[in-house]
Design a protein around this motif. Sequence first.
Motif, PDB file in Angstrom:
ATOM      1  N   GLU A 295       0.828  -1.202   0.000  1.00 29.08           N
ATOM      2  CA  GLU A 295       0.000   0.000   0.000  1.00 29.08           C
ATOM      3  C   GLU A 295       0.865   1.257   0.000  1.00 29.08           C
ATOM      4  OE1 GLU A 295      -3.320   2.164   2.907  1.00 29.08           O
ATOM      5  OE2 GLU A 295      -2.750   0.074   3.233  1.00 29.08           O
ATOM      6  N   ALA A 298       2.405   1.795  -3.443  1.00 28.29           N
ATOM      7  CA  ALA A 298       1.424   2.325  -4.394  1.00 28.29           C
ATOM      8  C   ALA A 298       1.214   3.821  -4.180  1.00 28.29           C
ATOM      9  CB  ALA A 298       0.103   1.568  -4.251  1.00 28.29           C
ATOM     10  N   ARG A 299       1.105   4.241  -2.929  1.00 26.43           N
ATOM     11  CA  ARG A 299       0.918   5.663  -2.643  1.00 26.43           C
ATOM     12  C   ARG A 299       2.153   6.465  -3.024  1.00 26.43           C
ATOM     13  NH1 ARG A 299      -1.045   3.894   2.416  1.00 26.43           N
ATOM     14  NH2 ARG A 299       0.845   4.771   3.393  1.00 26.43           N
ATOM     15  N   ALA A 301       4.296   5.769  -5.368  1.00 26.28           N
ATOM     16  CA  ALA A 301       4.352   5.879  -6.825  1.00 26.28           C
ATOM     17  C   ALA A 301       3.361   6.928  -7.315  1.00 26.28           C
ATOM     18  CB  ALA A 301       4.062   4.524  -7.457  1.00 26.28           C
ATOM     19  N   ALA A 302       2.174   6.939  -6.743  1.00 21.67           N
ATOM     20  CA  ALA A 302       1.160   7.910  -7.155  1.00 21.67           C
ATOM     21  C   ALA A 302       1.600   9.339  -6.867  1.00 21.67           C
ATOM     22  CB  ALA A 302      -0.160   7.610  -6.443  1.00 21.67           C
ATOM     23  N   ARG A 303       2.369   9.539  -5.815  1.00 21.89           N
ATOM     24  CA  ARG A 303       2.854  10.872  -5.446  1.00 21.89           C
ATOM     25  C   ARG A 303       4.198  11.215  -6.056  1.00 21.89           C
ATOM     26  NH1 ARG A 303       3.042  10.052   0.753  1.00 21.89           N
ATOM     27  NH2 ARG A 303       4.012  12.131   0.711  1.00 21.89           N
ATOM     28  N   ALA A 304       4.751  10.278  -6.831  1.00 20.28           N
ATOM     29  CA  ALA A 304       6.107  10.443  -7.386  1.00 20.28           C
ATOM     30  C   ALA A 304       7.068  10.824  -6.271  1.00 20.28           C
ATOM     31  CB  ALA A 304       6.100  11.497  -8.500  1.00 20.28           C
TER      32      ALA A 304
END
Length: 308
Positions: A295, A298-299, A301-304
């Motif tokens: 989790e 994933a977060r 990666a989403a926030r770079a």
Amino acid sequence: MGAETGTGGAVPGAGLPDAGAGDADPPGAGAPDSPAARLQALFEGHRLTPTQRRIAHSMVRRASDVPFLSSVELAELAGVSQPSVTRFAVALGFDGYPALRKHLREVAPAEQTAGSASYNEYQQAVEAEIENLRHLAELLADPRPVQRAGRLLAASRPLPVLGLRAAASQAYGFAYFAAKVHPDVRLLNEGGTMIQDRIDAAVRAGASALLCFALPRHPREVVDTLAYAREAGLSVVTVADSAFAPVAKVSDLLLPAAVGTGLAFDTACAPMLLGRVLLEAMCDDLPDAQGRLEEFDARAAARALFVD
């Protein structure tokens, strides 16, 4: 030397801690043939003075070299007088230091590193840390103490992690990674009058254990805080530089990892690695640890969050 240097001002504690009611053996029990483990077994059961415990601590740190040291060299290593070394040998039941050294050569022969005399002081510091890591590997041959510690830490909600002064960075590093898999990690890396309040708050919230990193020189506040934590009902797991450290008497489970003392400021590769091993053991007892890590990834990666 600075205020946080070496073990020159530290007085080691009174031997191995109480391992508690669990099934774990004392640290080092899984490596009975190592020089350091044999030395610790030799010291157990003897009532030693603070000076004598200091000598014992120095001998454990340099277990491979001790059988070849003279009483004068051992005295210099421990920062005590030569007569103190003689009295130490007598306290262990030997006629004098020569008899103790003869015994050590028979039961714990040292292996001198070829070419070590040609190393400069920086290389010697690295070699000493490598030896500390080898000793840690020997202790981990019996995984039960670490596994028991992992269970205690995983079950504590919240989990207070204590480390003051020289040990503050160790506590911070552990807490940083532990927070990715544990639902409630509380870092205690600043001393003062509020530290007991924070322990009280953790106990009220349901904490059952506390993890402490304790490195030389050992602040009196750490010993007092651990005593308070035990009185509050917490099981204290401690990573310390030696089984003879002052925090041993206020710890339920002590896991030793030696520090390097060859430079102006101590180096702590082995305690840091042992902290990561504890993290692994804790993850083994947290069924949702892998899910929490995925989790987070994933977060991130989403926030770079990271550039790599």
